[in-house]
Design an enzyme around this catalytic site. Structure first.
Site, mmCIF file in Angstrom:
data_model
loop_
_atom_site.group_PDB
_atom_site.id
_atom_site.type_symbol
_atom_site.label_atom_id
_atom_site.label_comp_id
_atom_site.label_asym_id
_atom_site.label_seq_id
_atom_site.Cartn_x
_atom_site.Cartn_y
_atom_site.Cartn_z
ATOM 1 N N LYS A 180 1.064 -7.308 -13.483
ATOM 2 C CA LYS A 180 -0.147 -6.708 -14.049
ATOM 3 C C LYS A 180 0.195 -5.260 -14.422
ATOM 4 O O LYS A 180 0.192 -4.356 -13.583
ATOM 5 C CB LYS A 180 -1.288 -6.718 -13.024
ATOM 6 C CG LYS A 180 -2.630 -6.430 -13.666
ATOM 7 C CD LYS A 180 -3.447 -5.387 -12.936
ATOM 8 C CE LYS A 180 -3.124 -3.977 -13.264
ATOM 9 N NZ LYS A 180 -3.263 -3.533 -14.643
ATOM 10 N N GLU A 255 3.985 2.778 -3.736
ATOM 11 C CA GLU A 255 4.626 4.047 -4.101
ATOM 12 C C GLU A 255 3.592 4.862 -4.846
ATOM 13 O O GLU A 255 3.063 4.418 -5.873
ATOM 14 C CB GLU A 255 5.858 3.810 -4.978
ATOM 15 C CG GLU A 255 7.043 3.244 -4.225
ATOM 16 C CD GLU A 255 7.471 4.058 -3.013
ATOM 17 O OE1 GLU A 255 7.247 5.291 -2.989
ATOM 18 O OE2 GLU A 255 7.994 3.459 -2.058
ATOM 19 N N CYS A 289 5.895 10.847 -10.715
ATOM 20 C CA CYS A 289 5.512 11.098 -9.323
ATOM 21 C C CYS A 289 6.503 12.056 -8.676
ATOM 22 O O CYS A 289 6.187 12.682 -7.673
ATOM 23 C CB CYS A 289 5.434 9.787 -8.548
ATOM 24 S SG CYS A 289 6.937 8.849 -8.598
ATOM 25 N N GLU A 390 -2.252 16.476 -6.675
ATOM 26 C CA GLU A 390 -1.352 16.043 -7.753
ATOM 27 C C GLU A 390 -2.066 16.191 -9.095
ATOM 28 O O GLU A 390 -3.219 15.773 -9.247
ATOM 29 C CB GLU A 390 -0.957 14.579 -7.544
ATOM 30 C CG GLU A 390 0.032 14.092 -8.592
ATOM 31 C CD GLU A 390 0.489 12.648 -8.365
ATOM 32 O OE1 GLU A 390 -0.371 11.766 -8.234
ATOM 33 O OE2 GLU A 390 1.715 12.426 -8.334
HETATM 34 N N1 LIG Z 1 3.077 7.444 -8.574
HETATM 35 C C1 LIG Z 1 3.092 7.327 -9.867
HETATM 36 O O1 LIG Z 1 4.126 7.144 -10.442
HETATM 37 C C2 LIG Z 1 1.812 7.366 -10.613
HETATM 38 C C3 LIG Z 1 0.767 8.149 -10.179
HETATM 39 N N2 LIG Z 1 -0.376 8.180 -10.902
HETATM 40 C C4 LIG Z 1 -1.452 9.088 -10.434
HETATM 41 O O2 LIG Z 1 -2.688 8.429 -10.583
HETATM 42 C C5 LIG Z 1 -3.542 9.174 -11.432
HETATM 43 C C6 LIG Z 1 -4.447 8.239 -12.209
HETATM 44 O O3 LIG Z 1 -3.684 7.396 -13.060
HETATM 45 P P1 LIG Z 1 -4.113 5.889 -13.266
HETATM 46 O O4 LIG Z 1 -3.392 5.279 -14.382
HETATM 47 O O5 LIG Z 1 -5.611 5.821 -13.317
HETATM 48 O O6 LIG Z 1 -3.568 5.227 -11.905
HETATM 49 P P2 LIG Z 1 -4.003 3.887 -11.217
HETATM 50 O O7 LIG Z 1 -3.587 3.954 -9.798
HETATM 51 O O8 LIG Z 1 -5.426 3.583 -11.535
HETATM 52 O O9 LIG Z 1 -3.132 2.775 -11.999
HETATM 53 C C7 LIG Z 1 -1.943 2.213 -11.525
HETATM 54 C C8 LIG Z 1 -2.011 0.692 -11.676
HETATM 55 O O10 LIG Z 1 -3.040 0.180 -10.824
HETATM 56 C C9 LIG Z 1 -3.955 -0.625 -11.577
HETATM 57 N N3 LIG Z 1 -5.272 -0.561 -10.949
HETATM 58 C C10 LIG Z 1 -6.300 0.272 -11.237
HETATM 59 N N4 LIG Z 1 -7.340 0.004 -10.431
HETATM 60 C C11 LIG Z 1 -6.978 -1.011 -9.620
HETATM 61 C C12 LIG Z 1 -7.600 -1.707 -8.555
HETATM 62 N N5 LIG Z 1 -8.840 -1.421 -8.165
HETATM 63 N N6 LIG Z 1 -6.919 -2.686 -7.912
HETATM 64 C C13 LIG Z 1 -5.645 -2.983 -8.271
HETATM 65 N N7 LIG Z 1 -4.997 -2.347 -9.292
HETATM 66 C C14 LIG Z 1 -5.649 -1.374 -9.946
HETATM 67 C C15 LIG Z 1 -3.874 -0.024 -12.963
HETATM 68 O O11 LIG Z 1 -4.370 -0.906 -13.929
HETATM 69 C C16 LIG Z 1 -2.384 0.220 -13.080
HETATM 70 O O12 LIG Z 1 -1.733 -0.995 -13.366
HETATM 71 C C17 LIG Z 1 -2.587 10.000 -12.273
HETATM 72 O O13 LIG Z 1 -3.207 11.135 -12.782
HETATM 73 C C18 LIG Z 1 -1.538 10.327 -11.267
HETATM 74 O O14 LIG Z 1 -1.943 11.399 -10.458
HETATM 75 C C19 LIG Z 1 -0.523 7.432 -12.031
HETATM 76 C C20 LIG Z 1 0.465 6.641 -12.508
HETATM 77 C C21 LIG Z 1 1.750 6.590 -11.836
HETATM 78 O O1 LIG Z 2 11.980 10.515 -11.238
HETATM 79 C C1 LIG Z 2 12.157 9.340 -11.585
HETATM 80 O O2 LIG Z 2 13.131 8.987 -12.252
HETATM 81 C C2 LIG Z 2 11.208 8.257 -11.137
HETATM 82 C C3 LIG Z 2 9.806 8.730 -11.098
HETATM 83 C C4 LIG Z 2 8.867 7.670 -10.696
HETATM 84 O O3 LIG Z 2 9.218 6.719 -10.074
HETATM 85 C C5 LIG Z 2 7.452 7.758 -11.060
HETATM 86 O O4 LIG Z 2 7.045 8.751 -11.646
HETATM 87 O O5 LIG Z 2 6.723 6.793 -10.765
#
Ligand SMILES: NC(=O)C1=CN([C@@H]2O[C@H](COP(=O)(O)OP(=O)(O)OC[C@H]3O[C@@H](n4cnc5c(N)ncnc54)[C@H](O)[C@@H]3O)[C@@H](O)[C@H]2O)C=CC1
Ligand SMILES: O=C(O)CCC(=O)C(=O)O
Length: 488
Positions: A180, A255, A289, A390
């Site tokens: 997904k 993660e 991240c 963040e």
């Molecule tokens: N650790 C990382 O690499 C990431 C961190 N983020 C953080 O999250 C913030 C918001 O970004 P979003 O795209 O809204 O993140 P999100 O956590 O909503 O999305 C990540 C994934 O989870 C899915 N998702 C959303 N709601 C869900 C639910 N209730 N149950 C299961 N899956 C669900 C989304 O469709 C997507 O596939 C960003 O501003 C950032 O701070 C966002 C993307 C990646």
């Molecule tokens: O720094 C990277 O190459 C990976 C970063 C990462 O895993 C993320 O932003 O979700």
């Protein structure tokens, strides 16, 4: 833009077939650099679509698991070849769909190829140990078995690498998968799955369900036919998924975020520290991240570091990531832009000094995209929101420190603990930092971002579920250990 006018229609992939969502509902994927550019249409799936995909993955489970690791690895090798052949197309789609520059998108796609090849080899590696038994006539050993059906929930910031670094180990260790992807990068995800299809995986082994996170996500996490959930994304959603999975006894791996610090000591190579702060903090528009967010600079070199940082940041070009010479693209979505802009406004309100950038280009060719200039804040206090939450955008917060202990105390004063870097030539300072910093990725004289696929990846504290991904660490999540005692 009308959905019908928005070009190619992408579909879900269930049991080896490309099928629309049962509802027939669709959405348009739009270029964040230019909102009149539609990448394609994608389905808005519901719980019924998820159920069909899980049923297909469950039906494919037994035969896939009974194949040898070498045969499963061979499929991954073919997927790597398909992705390599289509690297340019996949990377261009990624840039159009979420904004990172084309060289970065190509680098990420090449990383996807390398991940597939790495995990192809894992199919030939050992899965257990012989352990001496207290019974001299017995053989005792461990082996590993797949979990079963794994739900893979991925974000938009690495739309090729993250799905692959989760799916490749899941598959090679014998699981079947329902992916997904983030809605924002639905088309890129469909192209990745096309590469798996070209590789000839048996029907049902890989399934793709596209749609809204809060509809498709919970349906997958709560499905009794799913034995494991692997997630990368926000802390709020991750914690919710963890609780849902725990409630029904499914295995989960999360993660999540970072608030990653850099420490610059007086003996640091300042040019290197500035280059790494810019690269770690602003590449991919700060949407990693592992991105650098807080910069603790020793008072003796604070002014010199700040001047050099300003000088170098002014050289960065903002624009459409498809164009040559552009260093930083737009934010990936309107929602993400709003988050960044409001974090910058909050920084100003709370009294930090915005010494560079942070504005949206109001006119000209960039006015139609989700752009924001890289922002540098001076005189940031550790208790300010920009130093605590963040942002996931191109924002750097400079904080003065008195010495290494002072910097470490401030750096560790965070709920998150993903990645951290120090710039120094002193071995003692390096060793103290390695020992005392509370993060999963420790970087010495190198930027906070950029992980290597053969090494474990994950965070401490609330950055992860304390598990690790990538490298050989992946086997821990995607398999269960059996301890076997044999007596003839
Ligand atoms: N650790 C990382 O690499 C990431 C961190 N983020 C953080 O999250 C913030 C918001 O970004 P979003 O795209 O809204 O993140 P999100 O956590 O909503 O999305 C990540 C994934 O989870 C899915 N998702 C959303 N709601 C869900 C639910 N209730 N149950 C299961 N899956 C669900 C989304 O469709 C997507 O596939 C960003 O501003 C950032 O701070 C966002 C993307 C990646
Ligand atoms: O720094 C990277 O190459 C990976 C970063 C990462 O895993 C993320 O932003 O979700």
């Amino acid at each position: 833009m009308s959905v019908q006018a928005a070009g190619v229609m992408y579909r879900n992939y269930i049991n080896g077939q490309w099928v629309p969502a049962a509802s027939g509902d669709m959405e348009v994927s739009v270029n964040p650099a230019n909102r009149s550019d539609a990448i394609g249409r994608y389905p808005l799936s519901d719980a019924g679509d998820v159920d069909r995909a899980v049923q297909a993955a469950a039906a494919a489970r037994r035969d896939w698991r009974k194949q040898t690791g070498a045969a499963r690895g061979e499929c991954l090798r073919k997927a790597a070849d398909a992705l390599e052949r289509r690297l340019e197309e996949v990377a261009r789609t990624m840039t159009r769909e979420m904004g990172k520059t084309l060289p970065e998108a190509k680098g990420e796609t090449a990383r996807g190829v390398a991940l597939l090849r790495y995990y192809a080899g894992e199919g030939m590696r050992k899965v257990g140990d012989v352990i001496p038994s207290t019974d001299s006539a017995a053989l005792m050993y461990t082996t590993r078995v797949p979990l079963g059906v794994v739900g893979v929930i991925t974000p938009w910031n690495f739309p090729v690498a993250i799905p692959i670094w989760k799916m490749a180990p899941a598959l090679v260790y014998g699981n079947t998968v329902v992916l997904k992807p983030a809605e924002e990068t639905s088309v890129t995800a469909a192209l990745v799955v096309e590469c798996f299809e070209e590789a000839g995986f048996p029907a049902g082994v890989i399934n793709l369900i596209i749609g809204k996170g809060d509809v498709v996500g919970p349906a997958l996490v709560d499905h009794p036919g799913v034995q494991g959930i692997t997630f990368t994304g926000s802390n709020a959603v991750g914690k919710q998924i963890g609780q849902q999975a725990l409630a029904r006894g499914a295995k989960y791996q999360l993660e999540m975020g970072g608030k990653n610090p850099v420490i610059v000591l007086p003996d640091a190579d300042l040019k290197l520290a500035v280059e790494a702060t810019i690269s770690g903090g602003l590449r991919s528009t700060g949407q990693k991240c592992t991105a650098t967010s807080r910069v603790f600079v020793h008072r003796d070199v604070y002014a010199a570091f700040r001047e050099l940082l300003l000088e170098e940041t002014k050289k960065l070009t903002l624009g459409d990531g498809l164009e040559d010479g552009v260093w930083m693209g737009p934010c990936a979505s309107g929602k993400q832009l709003e988050k960044v802009v409001s974090a910058i406004a909050r920084g100003v309100e709370e009294g930090a000094e915005l010494i560079y950038g942070g504005k949206r280009p109001g006119d000209g060719p960039l006015a139609d995209g989700y752009y924001v200039e890289p922002a540098i804040f001076d005189r940031v206090k550790p208790e300010m929101t920009i130093a605590r939450e963040e942002i996931f955008g191109p924002v750097l917060a400079l904080i003065a420190c008195d010495d290494l202990q002072d910097a470490l105390a401030m750096a560790n004063d965070s709920e998150l603990g993903l990645s951290a870097a120090i710039f120094t030539k002193d071995i003692g300072s390096m060793l103290s930092f390695i020992d005392d910093i509370e993060v999963g990725l420790v970087r010495i004289n190198a930027e906070t971002a950029g992980v290597e696929l053969q090494a474990p990846f994950g965070g401490m504290k609330q950055s992860s579920s304390h598990s690790r991904e990538q490298g050989q660490a992946a086997i821990e999540f995607f398999t269960s250990v059996k301890t076997v005692f044999v007596k003839a």
